[in-house]
Design an enzyme around this catalytic site. Structure first.
Site, PDB file in Angstrom:
ATOM      1  N   GLY A  46       0.864  -1.180   0.000  1.00  0.00           N
ATOM      2  CA  GLY A  46       0.000   0.000   0.000  1.00  0.00           C
ATOM      3  C   GLY A  46       0.889   1.214   0.000  1.00  0.00           C
ATOM      4  O   GLY A  46       1.826   1.287  -0.794  1.00  0.00           O
ATOM      5  N   GLU A  47       0.661   2.123   0.897  1.00  0.00           N
ATOM      6  CA  GLU A  47       1.483   3.335   0.982  1.00  0.00           C
ATOM      7  C   GLU A  47       2.030   3.418   2.405  1.00  0.00           C
ATOM      8  O   GLU A  47       1.282   3.641   3.349  1.00  0.00           O
ATOM      9  CB  GLU A  47       0.605   4.542   0.625  1.00  0.00           C
ATOM     10  CG  GLU A  47       1.372   5.798   0.317  1.00  0.00           C
ATOM     11  CD  GLU A  47       2.431   5.631  -0.771  1.00  0.00           C
ATOM     12  OE1 GLU A  47       2.171   4.971  -1.788  1.00  0.00           O
ATOM     13  OE2 GLU A  47       3.547   6.154  -0.571  1.00  0.00           O
ATOM     14  N   SER A  48       3.340   3.228   2.527  1.00  0.00           N
ATOM     15  CA  SER A  48       3.922   3.113   3.867  1.00  0.00           C
ATOM     16  C   SER A  48       3.758   4.377   4.708  1.00  0.00           C
ATOM     17  O   SER A  48       3.571   4.287   5.922  1.00  0.00           O
ATOM     18  CB  SER A  48       5.397   2.734   3.768  1.00  0.00           C
ATOM     19  OG  SER A  48       6.089   3.656   2.956  1.00  0.00           O
ATOM     20  N   CYS A  78       6.175  -5.283   0.411  1.00  0.00           N
ATOM     21  CA  CYS A  78       6.269  -3.952  -0.204  1.00  0.00           C
ATOM     22  C   CYS A  78       6.183  -2.826   0.836  1.00  0.00           C
ATOM     23  O   CYS A  78       7.117  -2.641   1.595  1.00  0.00           O
ATOM     24  CB  CYS A  78       5.220  -3.847  -1.305  1.00  0.00           C
ATOM     25  SG  CYS A  78       5.724  -2.727  -2.606  1.00  0.00           S
ATOM     26  N   ARG A 105      12.836   3.458  -1.125  1.00  0.00           N
ATOM     27  CA  ARG A 105      11.430   3.478  -1.590  1.00  0.00           C
ATOM     28  C   ARG A 105      11.358   3.798  -3.076  1.00  0.00           C
ATOM     29  O   ARG A 105      12.215   4.497  -3.604  1.00  0.00           O
ATOM     30  CB  ARG A 105      10.623   4.520  -0.833  1.00  0.00           C
ATOM     31  CG  ARG A 105      10.450   4.211   0.627  1.00  0.00           C
ATOM     32  CD  ARG A 105       9.606   5.286   1.299  1.00  0.00           C
ATOM     33  NE  ARG A 105       8.252   5.317   0.760  1.00  0.00           N
ATOM     34  CZ  ARG A 105       7.487   6.401   0.761  1.00  0.00           C
ATOM     35  NH1 ARG A 105       7.922   7.542   1.250  1.00  0.00           N
ATOM     36  NH2 ARG A 105       6.261   6.344   0.243  1.00  0.00           N
ATOM     37  N   ILE A 132       5.201  -3.358  -7.663  1.00  0.00           N
ATOM     38  CA  ILE A 132       4.358  -2.172  -7.891  1.00  0.00           C
ATOM     39  C   ILE A 132       4.952  -1.014  -7.097  1.00  0.00           C
ATOM     40  O   ILE A 132       4.896  -1.007  -5.864  1.00  0.00           O
ATOM     41  CB  ILE A 132       2.903  -2.424  -7.429  1.00  0.00           C
ATOM     42  CG1 ILE A 132       2.326  -3.671  -8.123  1.00  0.00           C
ATOM     43  CG2 ILE A 132       2.033  -1.206  -7.723  1.00  0.00           C
ATOM     44  CD1 ILE A 132       1.016  -4.155  -7.547  1.00  0.00           C
ATOM     45  N   ARG A 133       5.540  -0.068  -7.790  1.00  0.00           N
ATOM     46  CA  ARG A 133       6.228   1.060  -7.127  1.00  0.00           C
ATOM     47  C   ARG A 133       7.018   0.541  -5.916  1.00  0.00           C
ATOM     48  O   ARG A 133       6.915   1.056  -4.796  1.00  0.00           O
ATOM     49  CB  ARG A 133       5.225   2.151  -6.713  1.00  0.00           C
ATOM     50  CG  ARG A 133       4.596   2.854  -7.913  1.00  0.00           C
ATOM     51  CD  ARG A 133       3.582   3.893  -7.520  1.00  0.00           C
ATOM     52  NE  ARG A 133       2.436   3.295  -6.844  1.00  0.00           N
ATOM     53  CZ  ARG A 133       2.174   3.391  -5.547  1.00  0.00           C
ATOM     54  NH1 ARG A 133       2.968   4.094  -4.754  1.00  0.00           N
ATOM     55  NH2 ARG A 133       1.126   2.812  -5.050  1.00  0.00           N
ATOM     56  N   HIS A 168       4.889  -8.727  -4.437  1.00  0.00           N
ATOM     57  CA  HIS A 168       3.542  -9.049  -3.938  1.00  0.00           C
ATOM     58  C   HIS A 168       3.151 -10.501  -4.207  1.00  0.00           C
ATOM     59  O   HIS A 168       2.456 -10.783  -5.202  1.00  0.00           O
ATOM     60  CB  HIS A 168       2.514  -8.152  -4.630  1.00  0.00           C
ATOM     61  CG  HIS A 168       2.577  -6.726  -4.198  1.00  0.00           C
ATOM     62  ND1 HIS A 168       1.858  -6.229  -3.126  1.00  0.00           N
ATOM     63  CD2 HIS A 168       3.285  -5.682  -4.681  1.00  0.00           C
ATOM     64  CE1 HIS A 168       2.110  -4.949  -2.974  1.00  0.00           C
ATOM     65  NE2 HIS A 168       2.973  -4.581  -3.905  1.00  0.00           N
ATOM     66  N   GLU A 170       0.900 -12.128  -2.810  1.00  0.00           N
ATOM     67  CA  GLU A 170      -0.568 -12.255  -2.663  1.00  0.00           C
ATOM     68  C   GLU A 170      -1.293 -11.917  -3.964  1.00  0.00           C
ATOM     69  O   GLU A 170      -2.492 -12.147  -4.085  1.00  0.00           O
ATOM     70  CB  GLU A 170      -1.061 -11.377  -1.501  1.00  0.00           C
ATOM     71  CG  GLU A 170      -1.175  -9.879  -1.770  1.00  0.00           C
ATOM     72  CD  GLU A 170       0.157  -9.136  -1.836  1.00  0.00           C
ATOM     73  OE1 GLU A 170       1.236  -9.766  -1.766  1.00  0.00           O
ATOM     74  OE2 GLU A 170       0.113  -7.898  -2.002  1.00  0.00           O
TER      75      GLU A 170
END
Ligand code: GLN
Length: 185
Positions: A46-48, A78, A105, A132-133, A168, A170
């Site tokens: 997600g977004e840390s 991630c 990051r 993903i990013r 990822h 998952e």
């Protein structure tokens, strides 16, 4: 056995589906009381920065950090890896800081940084890696085992009961990493 999945933001549902298809009970973590009775924890992507702020505002931070330091097994993917890292390049404020590695990051670029490939993860051959990013790991301390590398960059590690992955698992149908996590627990 019940596995807690941090469910504040990001790809927590995909981890839940993967673990439930392996027959594991899951508990989504959104508040302190959700932590009771869990045997392990998943920190999703997600977004840390957002997740880190929410950990503080929901008063989850100290309890989670303490549990992980005391040996609660963690699978972090991630943004989750960034939450665990002791050092983040270009930042003086790491988050949980329980995993002695340094991460960079958005290491593959912000917009064009999504790609797929396959690589080995520990004993698992040809595992699909979805980035993903994503971050990658630029340094590891003694005692950290490198599980996976892509293009010479470290993208998977384990340390005591913590597994940190830049990709990822998952988001694929391949459940071997979630199984590996169950073995670790
Ligand atoms: N770029 C995100 C961060 O820095 C991580 C992306 C992800 O979890 N897929 O937190």
């Amino acid at each position: 056995m019940k596995i807690g999945i941090l469910a504040l933001q990001g790809a927590f549902l995909e981890h839940r589906n993967a673990l439930e298809s392996l027959g594991v009970n899951c508990q989504e973590i959104r508040q302190k009381s959700d932590l009771s009775g869990i045997s392990a924890l998943v920190l999703p992507g997600g977004e840390s920065t957002v997740q880190g702020k929410l950990l503080h505002s929901l008063d989850l931070f100290s309890d989670l950090q303490k549990e992980i330091k005391e040996g609660l097994p963690v699978l972090a993917t991630c943004a989750g890896l960034i939450l665990l890292a002791q050092e983040i390049e270009g930042s003086s404020s790491p988050h949980l800081a329980t995993l002695p590695v340094c991460v960079k990051r958005n290491a593959y670029g912000r917009q064009l940084g999504s790609f797929e490939c396959t690589s080995t993860v520990g004993d698992i051959q040809d595992f699909p890696h979805t980035f993903i990013r994503a971050p990658y790991i630029t340094r590891v301390s003694e005692g950290v085992e490198i599980l996976s590398k892509v293009e010479d960059h470290i993208v998977g590690v384990s340390y005591q009961k913590q597994i940190g992955l830049a990709f990822h698992p998952e988001m694929t149908k391949d459940l071997r990493i979630h199984k590996m996590f169950l073995d670790l627990i």
